[in-house]
Scaffold this motif. Structure first.
Motif, short mmCIF file in Angstrom:
data_model
loop_
_atom_site.label_atom_id
_atom_site.label_comp_id
_atom_site.label_asym_id
_atom_site.label_seq_id
_atom_site.Cartn_x
_atom_site.Cartn_y
_atom_site.Cartn_z
N LEU A 14 0.86 -1.19 0.00
CA LEU A 14 0.00 0.00 0.00
C LEU A 14 0.88 1.23 0.00
N VAL A 15 0.57 2.17 -0.87
CA VAL A 15 1.38 3.38 -0.95
C VAL A 15 0.48 4.56 -0.56
N GLY A 16 0.90 5.30 0.48
CA GLY A 16 0.04 6.40 0.93
C GLY A 16 0.82 7.59 1.42
N GLY A 17 0.15 8.67 1.67
CA GLY A 17 0.78 9.91 2.15
C GLY A 17 -0.06 11.11 1.78
N LYS A 32 2.67 9.76 -4.53
CA LYS A 32 2.18 8.39 -4.25
C LYS A 32 1.96 7.59 -5.53
N THR A 33 1.24 8.20 -6.48
CA THR A 33 0.92 7.48 -7.71
C THR A 33 2.19 7.15 -8.49
N SER A 34 3.11 8.11 -8.56
CA SER A 34 4.36 7.86 -9.30
C SER A 34 5.14 6.72 -8.64
N ILE A 35 5.26 6.75 -7.31
CA ILE A 35 6.03 5.71 -6.60
C ILE A 35 5.33 4.35 -6.74
N ALA A 36 4.00 4.34 -6.57
CA ALA A 36 3.26 3.07 -6.70
C ALA A 36 3.44 2.50 -8.11
N SER A 37 3.40 3.37 -9.12
CA SER A 37 3.55 2.91 -10.51
C SER A 37 4.96 2.35 -10.73
N ALA A 38 5.97 3.07 -10.22
CA ALA A 38 7.36 2.62 -10.40
C ALA A 38 7.58 1.27 -9.69
N ILE A 39 7.01 1.12 -8.50
CA ILE A 39 7.15 -0.13 -7.75
C ILE A 39 6.47 -1.28 -8.49
N ALA A 54 -5.58 7.28 -2.07
CA ALA A 54 -5.84 8.71 -2.12
C ALA A 54 -5.16 9.35 -0.92
N PRO A 55 -5.08 10.69 -0.88
CA PRO A 55 -4.40 11.32 0.26
C PRO A 55 -4.85 10.83 1.64
N THR A 69 2.08 -8.01 3.89
CA THR A 69 1.69 -6.62 3.59
C THR A 69 2.72 -5.62 4.07
N GLN A 70 2.98 -4.61 3.27
CA GLN A 70 3.79 -3.48 3.71
C GLN A 70 3.15 -2.20 3.21
N PHE A 71 3.10 -1.21 4.10
CA PHE A 71 2.61 0.11 3.72
C PHE A 71 3.83 0.99 3.50
N ILE A 72 3.89 1.68 2.39
CA ILE A 72 5.00 2.60 2.14
C ILE A 72 4.48 4.03 2.27
N ILE A 73 5.05 4.76 3.21
CA ILE A 73 4.64 6.16 3.37
C ILE A 73 5.49 7.01 2.42
N VAL A 74 4.82 7.81 1.61
CA VAL A 74 5.55 8.74 0.74
C VAL A 74 5.38 10.15 1.31
#
Ligand SMILES: Nc1ncnc2c1ncn2[C@@H]1O[C@H](COP(=O)(O)OP(=O)(O)OP(=O)(O)O)[C@@H](O)[C@H]1O
Ligand SMILES: [Mg+2]
Length: 325
Positions: free
Chosen positions: A15-18, A24-31, A156-157, A229-234
């Motif tokens: 999960l990518v959030g912040g 967030k979207t750029s990092i989630a897409s790259a990952i 989303a934010p 599961t891992q949550f990535i805070i951006v």
């Protein structure tokens, strides 16, 4: 552990959030590109009502269905969930047989007072937030199925993400109450029917609701399991973003969502001929130091600001190389 190590694990959910606009979207897409290149069948999902994975890839995923991403090595799929079209899960589970009027008339029979509390629930079906809850439930369904190795969630934010984290409990308690209500109706109707010598058909709705409840339980466990599961805070290196990341981290802890990674994005690059840039950079590096101290047990990945917007697979791959090196 770095993001690269993380991607080598067999995670089911990332999960990518912040905060809004931090990347967030750029990092989630790259990952998601990195995972697909690793040989993992990956699904990138957006739960943000203002979808932007199409914009990020410069491709169209707006159909609301799982779409293969062209131009990426391996198997990468994308999905922008349309909350309005996901109402079927609950409707399916409740079946056509659910009849609020029938329930209300049963409630008026003397002696039914004990069930009165739950008749409040039928006044608000679907309850507020149900659309969003069902979008999320749709993703959670992947928890116990093998269709994809890993699901990357572009959220989303922050505020929205926090609501998302409450959804398994929300659905669980709602379905629990519906089950109670349906069981009550079904037993009462069976009693009345058998009294008049009628046939008692089996109520499939209860079975469906139980299955849905079970699915949510499995998903909840998956979300709390750090092997899955891992949550990535951006965040970005500003005080506002840091405070928000701290709040998000506390909330994640409260919900037992594993989080060991922070990406600090958009650090001003070095540019000696630009005093403004150097000043910003100095400030960013000081804030980065603060982040390192505030999150001593986290792995922190830094990304400098590119000199142009990150858009399209080529740019996303560049970002991927930075965060995964
Ligand atoms: N390191 C970077 N360098 C340059 N531009 C960047 C960088 N990271 C993100 N961007 C750009 O910043 C904008 C916001 O990024 P993105 O959409 O990934 O953020 P977000 O957190 O998903 O935003 P939202 O909260 O609106 O969903 C985009 O135009 C993106 O291309
Ligand atoms: Mg976004």
């Amino acid at each position: 552990m770095t993001i690269k190590d993380l991607l080598e694990k067999d995670l089911k959910f990332i999960l990518v959030g912040g905060k809004g606009g931090v990347g967030k979207t750029s990092i989630a897409s790259a990952i998601s590109i990195a995972l697909a290149e690793e040989g993992k069948k990956t699904l990138l999902v957006s739960t943000d009502p203002a979808h932007s994975i199409s914009d990020s890839f410069d491709l169209d995923f707006s159909s609301g269905t799982v779409t293969k991403v062209k131009g990426v090595k391996g198997e990468l799929y994308a999905l922008e969930i349309n909350p309005e079209s996901t109402g079927d899960e609950l409707t399916k589970a409740l079946g056509d047989s659910f009849d609020a009027e029938q329930f209300s008339s049963l409630m008026s029979i003397p002696g039914m007072e004990a069930m009165r509390g739950i008749d409040q629930d039928i006044k608000s079906i679907p309850p507020p937030g149900m659309d969003e809850a069902l979008s999320f439930a749709k993703i959670l369904e992947y928890a116990d199925n093998e269709e994809f190795d890993t699901i990357v969630l572009d959220t989303a934010p922050t505020g929205h993400t926090l609501r998302l984290l409450n959804i398994p409990e929300f659905l669980d308690s709602f379905i629990g109450r519906m089950l109670k209500m349906k069981t009550f109706i079904s037993n009462t109707m069976a009693m009345i029917k058998s009294f008049f010598g009628g046939n008692v058909e089996k109520d499939r709705t209860i079975e469906n609701l139980e299955k849905l409840k079970e699915k949510i339980l499995v998903a909840r466990e998956t979300l709390m399991d750090e092997e899955k599961t891992q949550f990535i805070i951006v965040g970005i290196p500003t005080l506002m973003s840091i405070f928000e990341s701290e709040r998000l981290f506390e909330e994640l802890k409260e919900h037992y969502i594993p989080n060991r990674e922070i990406v600090v994005n958009q650090i001003n690059p070095e540019n000696k001929s630009c005093p403004y840039c150097m000043n910003r950079r100095k400030e960013h590096l000081a804030n980065l130091e603060y982040i390192r101290q505030a999150f001593p047990n986290h792995d922190i990945t830094t990304v400098e600001a590119f000199n142009q917007e990150i858009r399209g697979i080529k740019m996303l791959k560049k970002l991927k190389d930075i965060i995964c090196n």
